[in-house]
Scaffold this motif. Sequence first.
Motif, short mmCIF file in Angstrom:
data_model
loop_
_atom_site.label_atom_id
_atom_site.label_comp_id
_atom_site.label_asym_id
_atom_site.label_seq_id
_atom_site.Cartn_x
_atom_site.Cartn_y
_atom_site.Cartn_z
N ARG A 6 -6.85 -63.02 22.82
CA ARG A 6 -6.89 -64.16 21.90
C ARG A 6 -6.04 -65.30 22.45
NH1 ARG A 6 -4.82 -67.45 18.65
NH2 ARG A 6 -2.73 -66.74 19.03
N ASN A 7 -4.86 -64.98 22.92
CA ASN A 7 -3.97 -66.02 23.46
C ASN A 7 -4.57 -66.68 24.70
OD1 ASN A 7 -2.13 -65.53 21.44
ND2 ASN A 7 -0.78 -64.29 22.72
N ASP A 8 -5.20 -65.89 25.55
CA ASP A 8 -5.84 -66.44 26.75
C ASP A 8 -6.96 -67.40 26.36
OD1 ASP A 8 -4.13 -64.93 28.30
OD2 ASP A 8 -5.63 -63.42 28.80
N MET A 39 -18.07 -69.19 19.95
CA MET A 39 -17.41 -68.92 18.67
C MET A 39 -18.43 -68.91 17.53
SD MET A 39 -13.77 -70.91 18.82
CE MET A 39 -13.19 -70.17 17.30
N GLY A 40 -19.37 -69.84 17.57
CA GLY A 40 -20.40 -69.89 16.54
C GLY A 40 -21.32 -68.67 16.57
N ASN A 41 -21.54 -68.12 17.75
CA ASN A 41 -22.40 -66.94 17.89
C ASN A 41 -21.76 -65.67 17.36
OD1 ASN A 41 -24.46 -68.40 19.00
ND2 ASN A 41 -24.14 -67.73 21.09
N THR A 42 -20.50 -65.72 16.97
CA THR A 42 -19.83 -64.55 16.40
C THR A 42 -20.01 -64.48 14.89
OG1 THR A 42 -17.72 -65.68 16.04
CG2 THR A 42 -18.05 -64.61 18.19
N ASP A 43 -20.76 -65.40 14.33
CA ASP A 43 -20.96 -65.52 12.88
C ASP A 43 -19.68 -65.88 12.15
OD1 ASP A 43 -23.70 -65.06 12.99
OD2 ASP A 43 -23.46 -62.89 12.84
N THR A 44 -18.70 -66.38 12.87
CA THR A 44 -17.49 -66.88 12.25
C THR A 44 -17.77 -68.32 11.82
OG1 THR A 44 -16.15 -65.52 13.70
CG2 THR A 44 -15.04 -67.35 12.64
N ARG A 45 -17.43 -68.62 10.60
CA ARG A 45 -17.65 -69.96 10.08
C ARG A 45 -16.33 -70.53 9.60
NH1 ARG A 45 -21.30 -69.32 12.74
NH2 ARG A 45 -23.40 -68.81 12.18
N GLY A 46 -16.20 -71.82 9.68
CA GLY A 46 -14.99 -72.46 9.20
C GLY A 46 -15.07 -73.96 9.36
N GLU A 47 -14.22 -74.62 8.63
CA GLU A 47 -14.19 -76.08 8.65
C GLU A 47 -13.84 -76.61 10.04
OE1 GLU A 47 -11.43 -79.56 6.76
OE2 GLU A 47 -11.90 -77.85 5.47
N SER A 48 -12.95 -75.93 10.73
CA SER A 48 -12.53 -76.40 12.06
C SER A 48 -13.66 -76.33 13.07
CB SER A 48 -11.34 -75.59 12.56
OG SER A 48 -10.23 -75.79 11.73
N GLY A 91 -8.20 -65.17 15.92
CA GLY A 91 -7.53 -63.93 15.53
C GLY A 91 -8.36 -63.02 14.64
N HIS A 92 -9.44 -63.55 14.10
CA HIS A 92 -10.29 -62.78 13.19
C HIS A 92 -11.58 -62.29 13.84
CE1 HIS A 92 -7.63 -63.90 9.92
NE2 HIS A 92 -7.70 -65.14 10.35
#
Length: 114
Positions: A6-8, A39-48, A91-92
Motif C-alpha cells: 500500500r505504501n509503495d 483503482m476503479g477496477n477494484t470496485d472501490t468507490r469514493g469521492e476522491s 488501505g481498503h
Amino acid sequence: MMRCTRNDFALELRLAIELLIVEPSPDAYNQLSKMLLAMGNTDTRGESLERANNTMLAICDRFDRVGKVGLSADEIASLRCAAGGLDEMLGHIPVNVFSAAVAVVAAQCQELGV
C-alpha cells in the motif's frame, strides 16, 4: 492491502500526480490514468476517485481541443486534494484484488498500444 504494498503504491500515485503537475505530458497523463483505472477496477468507490477521474477527463478534453497537456490551478488543487483520499482508499483494497485490477489494465493498454 499489505502495508508495504500500500505504501509503495501510495508513493507511486503521489509521484504520478506531481509529475503530471510539474511536467505535464501525454506519458505522465497516461501513467496516472492507468493507476486510477486500476483503482476503479477494484470496485472501490469514493469521492476522491471520482474527483480525480473528473479532473483527468477535463485535462483530456482540453488536450483534444488544443493538442497539449496542461493543468489549470483548479485542476492542480483538485488532484492534490484527491490524493489524500485515494491514499486512504488503498488501505481498503485487498492485495489480490488490486493485483488483478492492475493486470487487467495492463492487458487493456497493451491491446490499445498505450
